[in-house]
Design an enzyme around this catalytic site. Structure first.
Site, PDB file in Angstrom:
ATOM      1  N   MET A  25      26.437  43.160  37.858  1.00  0.00           N
ATOM      2  CA  MET A  25      26.777  41.885  37.723  1.00  0.00           C
ATOM      3  C   MET A  25      25.708  40.918  38.504  1.00  0.00           C
ATOM      4  SD  MET A  25      30.872  41.475  38.236  1.00  0.00           S
ATOM      5  CE  MET A  25      32.035  42.244  36.907  1.00  0.00           C
TER       6      MET A  25
ATOM      7  N   HIS B  50      37.524  47.225  45.754  1.00  0.00           N
ATOM      8  CA  HIS B  50      35.865  46.500  45.524  1.00  0.00           C
ATOM      9  C   HIS B  50      35.965  45.122  45.759  1.00  0.00           C
ATOM     10  CE1 HIS B  50      33.177  44.538  43.108  1.00  0.00           C
ATOM     11  NE2 HIS B  50      32.284  45.407  43.157  1.00  0.00           N
ATOM     12  N   HIS B  51      37.079  44.226  45.212  1.00  0.00           N
ATOM     13  CA  HIS B  51      37.051  42.972  45.488  1.00  0.00           C
ATOM     14  C   HIS B  51      38.629  42.502  45.165  1.00  0.00           C
ATOM     15  CE1 HIS B  51      36.016  42.174  41.174  1.00  0.00           C
ATOM     16  NE2 HIS B  51      37.096  41.410  40.941  1.00  0.00           N
TER      17      HIS B  51
ATOM     18  N   HIS C 189      27.042  38.008  44.711  1.00  0.00           N
ATOM     19  CA  HIS C 189      27.727  39.108  44.166  1.00  0.00           C
ATOM     20  C   HIS C 189      26.725  39.953  43.135  1.00  0.00           C
ATOM     21  CE1 HIS C 189      31.131  41.816  43.188  1.00  0.00           C
ATOM     22  NE2 HIS C 189      30.908  41.648  41.745  1.00  0.00           N
TER      23      HIS C 189
ATOM     24  N   HIS D 280      26.359  44.455  42.032  1.00  0.00           N
ATOM     25  CA  HIS D 280      26.987  45.638  42.514  1.00  0.00           C
ATOM     26  C   HIS D 280      26.045  46.626  43.045  1.00  0.00           C
ATOM     27  CE1 HIS D 280      30.479  45.278  39.246  1.00  0.00           C
ATOM     28  NE2 HIS D 280      30.581  44.716  40.341  1.00  0.00           N
TER      29      HIS D 280
ATOM     30  N   TYR E 123      41.159  47.193  36.641  1.00  0.00           N
ATOM     31  CA  TYR E 123      41.366  45.761  37.103  1.00  0.00           C
ATOM     32  C   TYR E 123      42.962  45.386  37.110  1.00  0.00           C
ATOM     33  CZ  TYR E 123      36.307  44.328  37.565  1.00  0.00           C
ATOM     34  OH  TYR E 123      35.011  44.162  37.838  1.00  0.00           O
TER      35      TYR E 123
ATOM     36  N   HIS F  56      40.065  44.566  42.169  1.00  0.00           N
ATOM     37  CA  HIS F  56      39.250  45.696  41.238  1.00  0.00           C
ATOM     38  C   HIS F  56      39.425  46.858  42.311  1.00  0.00           C
ATOM     39  CE1 HIS F  56      34.717  47.182  40.263  1.00  0.00           C
ATOM     40  NE2 HIS F  56      35.478  47.679  40.042  1.00  0.00           N
TER      41      HIS F  56
END
Length: 499
Positions: free
Chosen positions: A464, A241-242, A389, A391, A209, A308
């Site tokens: 998450m 990832h985001h 959201h 995973h 992150y 991320h």
């Protein structure tokens, strides 16, 4: 020919479709489009009539062979609903509603529910235009729904109907979109600004992150951001990832450089108000014409960019300059927009057992303290958009609104969620939330492929359970998360809870 046994053939002249055509065949008025393969060989246009429950597709493929398009499921292509067509060397066209009985073998449906609107072939493209109902009585037809839909496109190099893996593609699409960008205004004085990390060496760790402070566009008066989109470095799409942009109070003393978002420097973790963001599969999003993100006033916060990275192949020497591109204007909107984060608090005891066909996590938000938390009287908020959201184990999500103990509505949901398609979506109509309402987020997981416990956490292999609601008018509430009873959970697990 063998093709005559497989297809319903129509004389070319009876269809009134010329063999030679321009690049796109018949004039297309379909509003939505995207490529379905990495090489941009297969291009799809579509549109729909919600009242009539009819959807139209136009598939254009760089081939002189057969083309096919339809709907499939998450786990296997067998059973996929596929409409196929093409133009034979003698000028006749073939068109048929079929389904996959094996990975590479099709069988014609007993009920032909797709209607051919046009089929052309030229020196470069075969273009098939057809419509179908959202639902039919044919057991081999898969429904078109307001959930994420997995579409399958395939083609051949000639008119021999057989599927090959290298020419078969599956992509998740939200077909029944509420708003099209052409329905929204584009200000004449648009200015573009990139919020990006610069030449960041992605660590060889599975999960990183990375956070950095972002100076905002320098403007002398209030402006509004009306659109944002991910800005990804080519070849890094699968590693990012985001990307999220967080707000920090103007009094915050922010560090320089790039640091671990949740590491030793606490300054980054104090910035928790999500402003805009994009995740896997996300594209551009334009706010409704009457709302925007405020910049340029003394009250507007500083921003932090969070990216991320999921580097599960532990690739060395990969640099990244990804970020978020924002579009802003001096033409002010009526409302300042904001984001409310709902769901299940990720740390420390969110867990999902292995081998589960279905496991639910719930995050309850009680809003009766919102005015107290806001520090000022707070009007009802109007929700117009959302982002879901989880995973990889996530299968479905929804947010449900309750008032005085009674369920009012499902604010948003996706019963066919795909981790690889996380995008901001519009609601069909705006939802009003009053102080005192309860908002329940429900996340459905499946872990049949796992033999150990899945814990909540930042890594993609962790989990998450979050829903971001986009709303107006702006207030000081950034999140409202459910948190489990640690004593109860420890007791159920046969463990002793520690302080």
């Amino acid at each position: 020919m063998a093709h005559d046994l497989l297809f319903r053939l129509f004389p070319l002249l009876a269809l009134g479709v010329p063999l030679q055509s321009n690049r796109l065949g018949p004039t297309s008025r379909l509003r939505y489009s995207r490529f379905l393969d990495p090489s941009n060989v297969i291009f799809l246009r579509w549109d729909f009539d919600l009242e009539a429950e009819i959807i139209s597709f136009e598939l254009q493929v760089r081939t002189a062979g057969w083309v096919g398009f339809g709907v499939t499921n998450r786990y296997t292509n067998v059973g996929s609903d596929l409409v196929v067509g093409g133009v034979l060397p003698n000028g006749n066209v073939y068109f048929s509603d079929q389904h996959l009985v094996e990975e590479d073998t099709l069988k014609e449906d007993g009920s032909q529910d797709a209607e051919l609107l046009g089929l052309t072939e030229d020196a470069v493209y075969t273009t098939m235009h057809f419509s179908r109902p959202f639902r039919s009585c044919d057991p081999h037809d898969l429904d078109i729904t307001s959930n994420t839909v997995r579409v399958l496109a395939a083609y051949g190099l000639d008119d021999t109907l057989k599927l090959y893996r290298e020419r078969t593609f599956v992509k998740s699409i939200f077909l029944l979109q509420v708003v099209h960008p052409d329905d929204l205004d584009v200000p004449e004085d648009t200015i573009i600004h990139d919020l990006e990390i610069t030449n960041f060496l992605i660590p060889e760790d599975d999960t990183t992150y990375a956070c950095t402070f972002l100076p905002l566009p320098i403007v002398s008066e209030k402006h509004h951001i009306y659109k944002f989109e991910p800005k990804l470095v080519y070849h890094n799409e699968t590693t990012v990832h985001h990307i999220l942009v967080y707000a920090c109070g103007n009094a915050s003393v922010l560090p320089t450089g790039i640091s671990d978002c949740y590491g030793a420097d606490p300054a980054f973790s104090l910035c928790s108000q999500v402003i805009v963001g994009s995740a896997v599969g996300g594209t551009s999003y334009q706010f409704p014409d009457d709302v925007g993100v405020s910049i340029g006033t003394p009250l507007d916060p500083q921003w932090i960019l969070e990216i991320h990275y999921s580097n599960f192949n532990n690739l060395p020497g990969v640099y990244d300059s990804s970020g978020i591109r924002v579009y802003y204007t001096s033409q002010l909107c009526k409302y300042d927009t904001d984001v409310l984060q709902l769901g299940f608090f990720t740390f420390p005891i969110h867990f999902i057992p292995p081998g589960a066909e279905s496991f639910m996590s719930y995050g309850l938000c009680r809003t009766e303290k919102f005015e107290e938390m806001n520090g000022a009287p707070m009007p009802d908020i109007q929700v117009y958009g959302y982002l879901l959201h989880t995973h990889l184990a996530g299968r479905a999500l929804q947010a449900v609104q309750y008032r005085n103990g009674t369920q009012l509505r499902k604010i948003c949901k996706d019963d066919s969620y795909d981790f690889n398609l996380q995008e901001t979506r519009d609601l069909p109509s705006r939802v009003e939330i009053k102080p005192g309402d309860e908002l329940l987020v429900e996340c459905h997981y499946q872990t049949l492929d796992r033999d150990s416990m899945t814990f909540g956490g930042p890594s993609t292999i962790n989990e998450m359970c979050l829903i971001f609601l986009f709303y107006y008018p702006q207030n000081n509430i950034s999140s409202c998360m459910g948190y489990p009873d640690i004593i109860y959970v420890a007791h159920e697990l046969g463990e002793e809870a520690s302080e």
